[in-house]
Write a protein that holds these residues in place. Structure first.
Motif, PDB file in Angstrom:
ATOM      1  N   PHE A  82       0.843  -1.191   0.000  1.00 21.38           N
ATOM      2  CA  PHE A  82       0.000   0.000   0.000  1.00 21.38           C
ATOM      3  C   PHE A  82       0.880   1.243   0.000  1.00 21.38           C
ATOM      4  O   PHE A  82       1.850   1.315   0.736  1.00 21.38           O
ATOM      5  N   HIS A  83       0.540   2.178  -0.828  1.00 20.15           N
ATOM      6  CA  HIS A  83       1.248   3.457  -0.861  1.00 20.15           C
ATOM      7  C   HIS A  83       0.221   4.566  -0.724  1.00 20.15           C
ATOM      8  O   HIS A  83      -0.865   4.482  -1.276  1.00 20.15           O
ATOM      9  N   SER A  84       0.564   5.608  -0.005  1.00 21.43           N
ATOM     10  CA  SER A  84      -0.335   6.755   0.118  1.00 21.43           C
ATOM     11  C   SER A  84      -0.409   7.472  -1.231  1.00 21.43           C
ATOM     12  O   SER A  84       0.449   7.300  -2.094  1.00 21.43           O
ATOM     13  N   ASP A  85      -1.448   8.285  -1.380  1.00 23.99           N
ATOM     14  CA  ASP A  85      -1.558   9.083  -2.600  1.00 23.99           C
ATOM     15  C   ASP A  85      -0.315   9.948  -2.784  1.00 23.99           C
ATOM     16  O   ASP A  85       0.205  10.072  -3.897  1.00 23.99           O
ATOM     17  N   LEU A 142       2.508   7.918  -4.158  1.00 20.26           N
ATOM     18  CA  LEU A 142       2.278   7.592  -5.563  1.00 20.26           C
ATOM     19  C   LEU A 142       2.505   8.810  -6.452  1.00 20.26           C
ATOM     20  O   LEU A 142       3.074   8.688  -7.545  1.00 20.26           O
ATOM     21  N   ARG A 174      -1.781   3.506 -10.705  1.00 17.24           N
ATOM     22  CA  ARG A 174      -2.345   3.103  -9.407  1.00 17.24           C
ATOM     23  C   ARG A 174      -3.242   4.215  -8.847  1.00 17.24           C
ATOM     24  O   ARG A 174      -4.303   3.940  -8.287  1.00 17.24           O
ATOM     25  N   LEU A 175      -2.826   5.470  -9.014  1.00 19.74           N
ATOM     26  CA  LEU A 175      -3.675   6.596  -8.586  1.00 19.74           C
ATOM     27  C   LEU A 175      -5.003   6.588  -9.346  1.00 19.74           C
ATOM     28  O   LEU A 175      -6.065   6.794  -8.753  1.00 19.74           O
ATOM     29  N   GLU A 229      -6.456   4.003 -10.781  1.00 19.03           N
ATOM     30  CA  GLU A 229      -7.248   2.856 -10.304  1.00 19.03           C
ATOM     31  C   GLU A 229      -7.925   3.181  -8.977  1.00 19.03           C
ATOM     32  O   GLU A 229      -9.082   2.830  -8.753  1.00 19.03           O
ATOM     33  N   ARG A 230      -7.205   3.834  -8.104  1.00 26.59           N
ATOM     34  CA  ARG A 230      -7.715   4.145  -6.767  1.00 26.59           C
ATOM     35  C   ARG A 230      -8.879   5.136  -6.809  1.00 26.59           C
ATOM     36  O   ARG A 230      -9.797   5.048  -6.001  1.00 26.59           O
ATOM     37  N   HIS A 231      -8.848   6.093  -7.736  1.00 28.10           N
ATOM     38  CA  HIS A 231      -9.827   7.184  -7.718  1.00 28.10           C
ATOM     39  C   HIS A 231     -10.797   7.191  -8.899  1.00 28.10           C
ATOM     40  O   HIS A 231     -11.692   8.036  -8.938  1.00 28.10           O
ATOM     41  N   GLN A 232     -10.664   6.267  -9.830  1.00 29.13           N
ATOM     42  CA  GLN A 232     -11.509   6.326 -11.029  1.00 29.13           C
ATOM     43  C   GLN A 232     -12.993   6.114 -10.729  1.00 29.13           C
ATOM     44  O   GLN A 232     -13.842   6.748 -11.354  1.00 29.13           O
ATOM     45  N   ARG A 257      -7.541  13.176  -4.928  1.00 26.14           N
ATOM     46  CA  ARG A 257      -8.916  12.858  -5.321  1.00 26.14           C
ATOM     47  C   ARG A 257      -9.676  14.129  -5.698  1.00 26.14           C
ATOM     48  O   ARG A 257     -10.316  14.198  -6.759  1.00 26.14           O
TER      49      ARG A 257
END
Length: 179
Positions: free
Chosen positions: A4-7, A10, A24-25, A27-30, A73
């Motif tokens: 796990f990496h923080s925003d 990333l 990855r960013l 993917e996380r926020h889409q 985000r």
């Protein structure tokens, strides 16, 4: 890229040239970006995905302009909102888009089909900036502050837009704003 990496981590990796970190960013926020766009644009999945794709490409190109890496985000939704405004200005869609929006929106539990149609019609009638505030704060559960940052609107404007939108939606459902 395991673990796990923080925003912020990333973003730092992406700024150093890592396509994987930026992916990855995305993917996380889409899901948040696409959900917001579906409501803000009154369109279907395809239009929201198209605008989201434009927004993610713009974000990649302008990543160095991100001032607060932990707030990625809101920054992404802000870019998406500007792309949505461009789309809204470029073309006014009619009943076909509204029909597609109605089909794409899942009704909340216990809401009748008639109430769902009334609520969707009320959302459609809201000005785009009010609709965006309602979509983020009422539908997606964002704070007024988060919506203010994402949409580039003053906090007081977001609060009044949400209040106005809530009143219009309640009126459409035959309720009152006594809460």
């Amino acid at each position: 890229m395991g673990g796990f990496h923080s925003d912020a981590e990333l973003v730092s990796r992406a700024l150093a040239g890592s396509d994987a970190a930026f992916s990855r960013l995305v993917e996380r926020h889409q899901a948040a970006v696409r959900g917001f766009l579906r409501r803000a644009l009154r369109g279907g999945w395809a239009e929201a995905d198209d605008v989201a794709q434009d927004a993610f490409l713009a974000a990649w190109r302008s990543l160095r302009s991100l001032r607060d890496p932990a707030g990625v985000r809101a920054w992404l939704c802000g870019i998406a909102w500007r792309k949505a405004q461009d789309r809204i200005r470029a073309s006014r869609r009619g009943a076909a888009r509204d029909g597609a929006w109605l089909e794409a929106v899942a009704p909340p539990a216990g809401v009748s089909h008639e109430d769902r149609l009334s609520m969707a019609a009320a959302m459609t009638d809201l000005p785009p900036d009010v609709r965006a505030c309602v979509a983020l704060c009422l539908a997606d559960g964002w704070s007024h502050g988060e919506a203010s940052v994402a949409l580039g609107l003053p906090l007081g404007t977001v609060k009044s837009h949400v209040a106005r939108g809530r009143t219009r939606l309640l009126k459409a459902l035959g309720g009152t704003d006594d809460a």
